[in-house]
Design a protein around this motif. Structure first.
Motif, PDB file in Angstrom:
ATOM      1  N   UNK A 253       0.892  -1.159   0.252  1.00 34.17           N
ATOM      2  CA  UNK A 253       0.091  -0.226  -0.071  1.00 34.17           C
ATOM      3  C   UNK A 253       0.889   1.264  -0.001  1.00 34.17           C
ATOM      4  N   UNK A 254       2.134   1.487  -0.852  1.00 31.68           N
ATOM      5  CA  UNK A 254       2.773   2.416  -0.858  1.00 31.68           C
ATOM      6  C   UNK A 254       2.482   3.067  -2.154  1.00 31.68           C
ATOM      7  N   UNK A 255       2.335   4.320  -2.226  1.00 32.41           N
ATOM      8  CA  UNK A 255       2.069   5.071  -3.493  1.00 32.41           C
ATOM      9  C   UNK A 255       3.125   4.901  -4.511  1.00 32.41           C
ATOM     10  N   UNK A 256       2.719   4.572  -5.639  1.00 34.53           N
ATOM     11  CA  UNK A 256       3.611   3.986  -6.574  1.00 34.53           C
ATOM     12  C   UNK A 256       2.997   4.101  -8.070  1.00 34.53           C
ATOM     13  N   UNK A 257       3.676   4.234  -9.108  1.00 37.73           N
ATOM     14  CA  UNK A 257       3.341   4.208 -10.435  1.00 37.73           C
ATOM     15  C   UNK A 257       4.477   3.819 -11.354  1.00 37.73           C
ATOM     16  N   UNK A 258       3.918   2.805 -12.455  1.00 39.68           N
ATOM     17  CA  UNK A 258       4.726   2.254 -13.303  1.00 39.68           C
ATOM     18  C   UNK A 258       4.395   2.765 -14.880  1.00 39.68           C
ATOM     19  N   UNK A 259       5.490   3.196 -15.192  1.00 38.81           N
ATOM     20  CA  UNK A 259       5.417   3.845 -16.703  1.00 38.81           C
ATOM     21  C   UNK A 259       6.234   2.999 -17.654  1.00 38.81           C
ATOM     22  N   UNK A 260       5.379   2.151 -18.365  1.00 43.38           N
ATOM     23  CA  UNK A 260       5.902   1.198 -19.304  1.00 43.38           C
ATOM     24  C   UNK A 260       6.032   1.825 -20.621  1.00 43.38           C
ATOM     25  N   UNK A 261       7.050   1.790 -21.262  1.00 36.61           N
ATOM     26  CA  UNK A 261       7.573   2.262 -22.631  1.00 36.61           C
ATOM     27  C   UNK A 261       7.417   1.241 -23.629  1.00 36.61           C
ATOM     28  N   UNK A 262       6.305   1.021 -24.350  1.00 37.42           N
ATOM     29  CA  UNK A 262       5.976  -0.124 -25.274  1.00 37.42           C
ATOM     30  C   UNK A 262       7.395  -0.594 -26.331  1.00 37.42           C
ATOM     31  N   UNK A 263       7.750  -1.338 -26.458  1.00 36.76           N
ATOM     32  CA  UNK A 263       9.011  -1.536 -27.365  1.00 36.76           C
ATOM     33  C   UNK A 263      10.225  -1.083 -26.916  1.00 36.76           C
ATOM     34  N   UNK A 264      10.198  -0.120 -25.785  1.00 33.26           N
ATOM     35  CA  UNK A 264      11.383   0.545 -25.252  1.00 33.26           C
ATOM     36  C   UNK A 264      12.636  -0.396 -24.869  1.00 33.26           C
ATOM     37  N   UNK A 265      13.673  -0.004 -25.241  1.00 31.89           N
ATOM     38  CA  UNK A 265      14.984  -0.582 -24.859  1.00 31.89           C
ATOM     39  C   UNK A 265      15.682   0.081 -23.870  1.00 31.89           C
ATOM     40  N   UNK A 266      16.878  -0.325 -23.505  1.00 32.70           N
ATOM     41  CA  UNK A 266      17.729   0.455 -22.386  1.00 32.70           C
ATOM     42  C   UNK A 266      17.768   1.613 -22.320  1.00 32.70           C
ATOM     43  N   UNK A 267      16.984   2.613 -22.274  1.00 33.04           N
ATOM     44  CA  UNK A 267      17.089   4.064 -22.419  1.00 33.04           C
ATOM     45  C   UNK A 267      16.899   4.343 -23.863  1.00 33.04           C
ATOM     46  N   UNK A 268      17.485   5.585 -24.133  1.00 26.83           N
ATOM     47  CA  UNK A 268      17.490   5.994 -25.577  1.00 26.83           C
ATOM     48  C   UNK A 268      16.000   6.005 -26.195  1.00 26.83           C
ATOM     49  N   UNK A 269      15.027   6.576 -25.244  1.00 27.83           N
ATOM     50  CA  UNK A 269      13.624   6.753 -25.675  1.00 27.83           C
ATOM     51  C   UNK A 269      13.525   8.053 -26.507  1.00 27.83           C
ATOM     52  N   UNK A 270      12.430   7.960 -27.259  1.00 29.71           N
ATOM     53  CA  UNK A 270      12.060   9.090 -28.181  1.00 29.71           C
ATOM     54  C   UNK A 270      11.683  10.402 -27.315  1.00 29.71           C
ATOM     55  N   UNK A 271      11.607  11.405 -28.004  1.00 27.99           N
ATOM     56  CA  UNK A 271      11.345  12.740 -27.556  1.00 27.99           C
ATOM     57  C   UNK A 271       9.857  12.558 -26.804  1.00 27.99           C
ATOM     58  N   UNK A 272       8.731  12.202 -27.746  1.00 26.66           N
ATOM     59  CA  UNK A 272       7.561  11.836 -27.273  1.00 26.66           C
ATOM     60  C   UNK A 272       7.366  10.878 -26.010  1.00 26.66           C
ATOM     61  N   UNK A 273       8.141   9.894 -25.993  1.00 18.40           N
ATOM     62  CA  UNK A 273       8.239   9.062 -24.937  1.00 18.40           C
ATOM     63  C   UNK A 273       8.863   9.619 -23.497  1.00 18.40           C
ATOM     64  N   UNK A 274       9.937  10.449 -23.773  1.00 23.06           N
ATOM     65  CA  UNK A 274      10.643  11.048 -22.573  1.00 23.06           C
ATOM     66  C   UNK A 274       9.461  12.084 -22.072  1.00 23.06           C
ATOM     67  N   UNK A 275       8.973  12.956 -23.066  1.00 23.60           N
ATOM     68  CA  UNK A 275       8.048  13.890 -22.488  1.00 23.60           C
ATOM     69  C   UNK A 275       6.821  13.167 -21.762  1.00 23.60           C
TER      70      UNK A 275
END
Length: 294
Positions: A253-275
């Motif tokens: 019951x700890x406040x948490x949130x998980x943001x999944x980047x579909x198809x995302x690798x180890x970083x190197x996300x697109x501008x839209x994904x980072x935004x």
């Protein structure tokens, strides 16, 4: 170092586009809004000195403060290349501490974690000098840096951890921002998720699995809130690491949130994904009353 830092800031501001007024407004105000202290020593261990760069917001009393820990494999990665990772927070008025967390290629676990706790203690001890709010410290990092962030926030301090750093403050953070980090060291030390880089942190130690389990976070009702950003196709740190962490947080019951980047690798996300990720981080931290005042 101060000259290199000033040049880096100047080059960055030249590269920021003027779209939506961001480049113009931010570049005109950054010099007035912050004071920078480069290569500040937070601990010493033999001939090695742990360093940090401090971006302290001017005026306005104690402010929320982000501690950022860079990623990289055992012999690689440095705080000096992290300015772009810090910019979204500086733009929003955060104090930022850019941390060099470990003795590269030499320090083994669990001393790596001790270094991070010592840095946290230093930040709390020197809060008044730099305008840090000790009750509003957020710790974050990417990849291995996020391992340090998660474990420093959620692992109970073990006996004699603080022998290398003066003071009596207890390291404590208000929230964690985890960018595709590993939190279960044992999981990547052996078994189907084994990674070659993991062995470097326990090289030649007689009890590597025991150490890995000692460093595992203990999730309970007093664990700080956490948000994670992770690509579900990450080939370096298993996506399941973040999923399992958030399942444990949710169960406690700890406040948490998980943001999944579909198809995302180890970083190197697109501008839209980072935004998308930064918008979620802002909303999450605002919900915990941790965002700086305008």
């Amino acid at each position: 170092m101060r000259l290199r830092l000033a040049i880096a800031v100047g080059m960055l501001l030249l590269c920021i586009p003027a779209a939506k007024g961001f480049g113009q407004n931010f570049s005109r105000g950054i010099a007035a809004n912050y004071r920078i202290a480069a290569d500040v020593t937070y601990m010493k261990s033999g001939a090695w000195e742990g360093k940090m760069d401090i971006y302290a917001r001017r005026g306005g009393g104690p402010q929320p403060t982000l501690i950022w820990i860079h990623g990289g494999s055992m012999p690689a990665g440095t705080k000096d290349g992290q300015l772009f990772s810090l910019m979204p927070y500086l733009e929003s008025g955060w104090n930022v501490v850019n941390l060099e967390p470990r003795l590269q290629g030499v320090t083994l676990a669990p001393a790596t974690l001790q270094n991070t706790w010592c840095a946290l203690r230093w930040v709390i001890h020197n809060a008044a000098m730099y305008g840090f709010d000790p009750a509003k410290i957020v710790i974050s990092g990417a990849s291995s840096g996020s391992w340090f962030a998660v474990t420093a926030a959620m692992t109970p301090q073990f006996e004699h951890w603080d022998e290398a750093c003066p003071g009596n403050e207890i390291p404590k953070v208000a929230a964690v921002v985890n960018w595709y980090g590993n939190w279960d060291f044992a999981d990547i030390l052996q078994g189907p998720n084994k990674k070659d880089c993991a062995a470097g942190w326990v090289q030649n130690l007689p009890n590597p699995l025991e150490i890995a389990r000692m460093l595992a976070p203990h999730v309970n009702a007093s664990t700080p809130p956490a948000i994670s950003i992770h690509g579900d196709a990450d080939p370096t740190v298993p996506y399941t690491q973040s999923v399992r962490l958030h399942e444990a947080l949710k169960a406690a019951h700890v406040k948490e949130q998980m943001i999944t980047i579909p198809g995302g690798k180890h970083g190197g996300f697109s501008r839209a994904e980072n935004e998308r990720a930064f918008a979620a981080i802002e909303a999450f931290l605002k919900s915990q009353s941790l965002w700086p005042a305008s």
